[in-house]
Write a protein that holds these residues in place. Sequence first.
Motif, short mmCIF file in Angstrom:
data_model
loop_
_atom_site.label_atom_id
_atom_site.label_comp_id
_atom_site.label_asym_id
_atom_site.label_seq_id
_atom_site.Cartn_x
_atom_site.Cartn_y
_atom_site.Cartn_z
N LYS A 272 -9.77 -19.05 52.65
CA LYS A 272 -8.80 -18.35 51.79
C LYS A 272 -7.38 -18.59 52.32
O LYS A 272 -6.47 -18.89 51.54
CB LYS A 272 -9.11 -16.86 51.75
CG LYS A 272 -8.20 -16.07 50.86
CD LYS A 272 -8.60 -14.60 50.82
CE LYS A 272 -7.65 -13.81 49.95
NZ LYS A 272 -7.99 -12.40 49.91
N HIS A 273 -7.20 -18.47 53.62
CA HIS A 273 -5.88 -18.69 54.24
C HIS A 273 -5.36 -20.09 53.93
O HIS A 273 -4.17 -20.28 53.67
CB HIS A 273 -5.98 -18.48 55.75
CG HIS A 273 -4.70 -18.67 56.48
ND1 HIS A 273 -3.84 -17.64 56.75
CD2 HIS A 273 -4.12 -19.78 57.00
CE1 HIS A 273 -2.78 -18.11 57.40
NE2 HIS A 273 -2.94 -19.41 57.56
N VAL B 15 -15.35 -18.10 58.09
CA VAL B 15 -15.22 -19.25 57.19
C VAL B 15 -14.51 -18.82 55.90
O VAL B 15 -13.58 -19.48 55.44
CB VAL B 15 -16.60 -19.89 56.90
CG1 VAL B 15 -16.50 -20.93 55.80
CG2 VAL B 15 -17.19 -20.50 58.17
N GLU B 16 -14.94 -17.70 55.35
CA GLU B 16 -14.32 -17.20 54.12
C GLU B 16 -12.84 -16.89 54.33
O GLU B 16 -11.99 -17.26 53.51
CB GLU B 16 -15.06 -15.93 53.64
CG GLU B 16 -16.46 -16.21 53.16
CD GLU B 16 -17.30 -14.94 53.02
OE1 GLU B 16 -16.73 -13.81 53.01
OE2 GLU B 16 -18.54 -15.06 52.94
N PHE C 172 -13.92 -26.10 53.19
CA PHE C 172 -13.57 -25.81 54.58
C PHE C 172 -14.70 -26.23 55.51
O PHE C 172 -14.47 -26.86 56.54
CB PHE C 172 -13.26 -24.31 54.75
CG PHE C 172 -12.89 -23.93 56.15
CD1 PHE C 172 -11.59 -24.07 56.59
CD2 PHE C 172 -13.85 -23.47 57.03
CE1 PHE C 172 -11.24 -23.74 57.89
CE2 PHE C 172 -13.52 -23.14 58.33
CZ PHE C 172 -12.21 -23.27 58.76
N MET C 173 -15.91 -25.88 55.13
CA MET C 173 -17.10 -26.26 55.94
C MET C 173 -17.18 -27.77 56.10
O MET C 173 -17.36 -28.27 57.20
CB MET C 173 -18.38 -25.74 55.27
CG MET C 173 -18.54 -24.25 55.28
SD MET C 173 -19.14 -23.60 56.84
CE MET C 173 -20.75 -24.33 56.94
N ASP C 174 -17.05 -28.48 54.99
CA ASP C 174 -17.15 -29.94 55.04
C ASP C 174 -16.07 -30.56 55.93
O ASP C 174 -16.34 -31.52 56.65
CB ASP C 174 -17.04 -30.54 53.63
CG ASP C 174 -18.25 -30.23 52.76
OD1 ASP C 174 -19.31 -29.85 53.32
OD2 ASP C 174 -18.14 -30.38 51.53
N GLN C 175 -14.88 -30.02 55.88
CA GLN C 175 -13.76 -30.61 56.61
C GLN C 175 -13.71 -30.21 58.09
O GLN C 175 -13.38 -31.03 58.94
CB GLN C 175 -12.44 -30.23 55.94
CG GLN C 175 -11.25 -30.94 56.55
CD GLN C 175 -9.98 -30.75 55.73
OE1 GLN C 175 -10.03 -30.35 54.56
NE2 GLN C 175 -8.86 -31.05 56.33
N TYR D 142 -3.24 -18.03 62.87
CA TYR D 142 -3.37 -16.88 63.76
C TYR D 142 -3.81 -15.60 63.05
O TYR D 142 -4.72 -14.91 63.52
CB TYR D 142 -2.04 -16.63 64.50
CG TYR D 142 -2.16 -15.60 65.58
CD1 TYR D 142 -2.73 -15.91 66.81
CD2 TYR D 142 -1.72 -14.29 65.37
CE1 TYR D 142 -2.85 -14.97 67.80
CE2 TYR D 142 -1.84 -13.34 66.36
CZ TYR D 142 -2.40 -13.68 67.58
OH TYR D 142 -2.54 -12.73 68.56
N GLU D 143 -3.20 -15.26 61.95
CA GLU D 143 -3.54 -14.01 61.25
C GLU D 143 -4.96 -14.05 60.68
O GLU D 143 -5.54 -12.99 60.42
CB GLU D 143 -2.53 -13.71 60.15
CG GLU D 143 -1.15 -13.37 60.67
CD GLU D 143 -1.15 -12.20 61.65
OE1 GLU D 143 -1.85 -11.20 61.41
OE2 GLU D 143 -0.45 -12.30 62.68
#
Length: 167
Positions: free
Chosen positions: A79-80, A74-75, A88-91, A120-121
């Motif tokens: 960040k990406h 998740v982190e 990010f979690m919510d979405q 991908y990375e």
Amino acid sequence: MKRVEYKTPEQLKILTDKNRAETTAFLKKLKKKKPKNLDDVVHDLHVAAFSDFDCLDCANCCKTIGPRLIDKDVERLAKHLKMKPSEFMDQYIVVDEDGDMIFREHPCPFLLPDNYCMVYESRPRACREYPHTDRKRFYQILNLTHKNCETCPVVSDIVEELKKKEW
């Protein structure tokens, strides 16, 4: 090992179901025996299969199954995407009935129309490791391998090749 041909998840499910009893018995025997050379044999089959199979022609895994995410995934993904982890979690994330974090939708929200991965990375660890046919102590994941036969044509072919060997 013969050239691995692309099969749809539907075709793989039919094939797996057709061979289920035989494959279950074989994998149970293999797990009990724990052959010392199993990792080497599977790794050789893995290398041979992926030498001429392009996952971009398939992407069954990205289209049909979702990875279990860990906090580091998740982190890294947040960040990406230049987001806060909470955004990010919510979405993108839901917690399933087992308490695991998974993507909200299938196919994967980061799968592009040409089967490339938009992240991908920074992709999750589970995606990096899939289909697990190159890991150590392969005998420990034989049940997962059997399940993956329904998604990945390479795994399906590797299991069929393993059945042909003298154990």
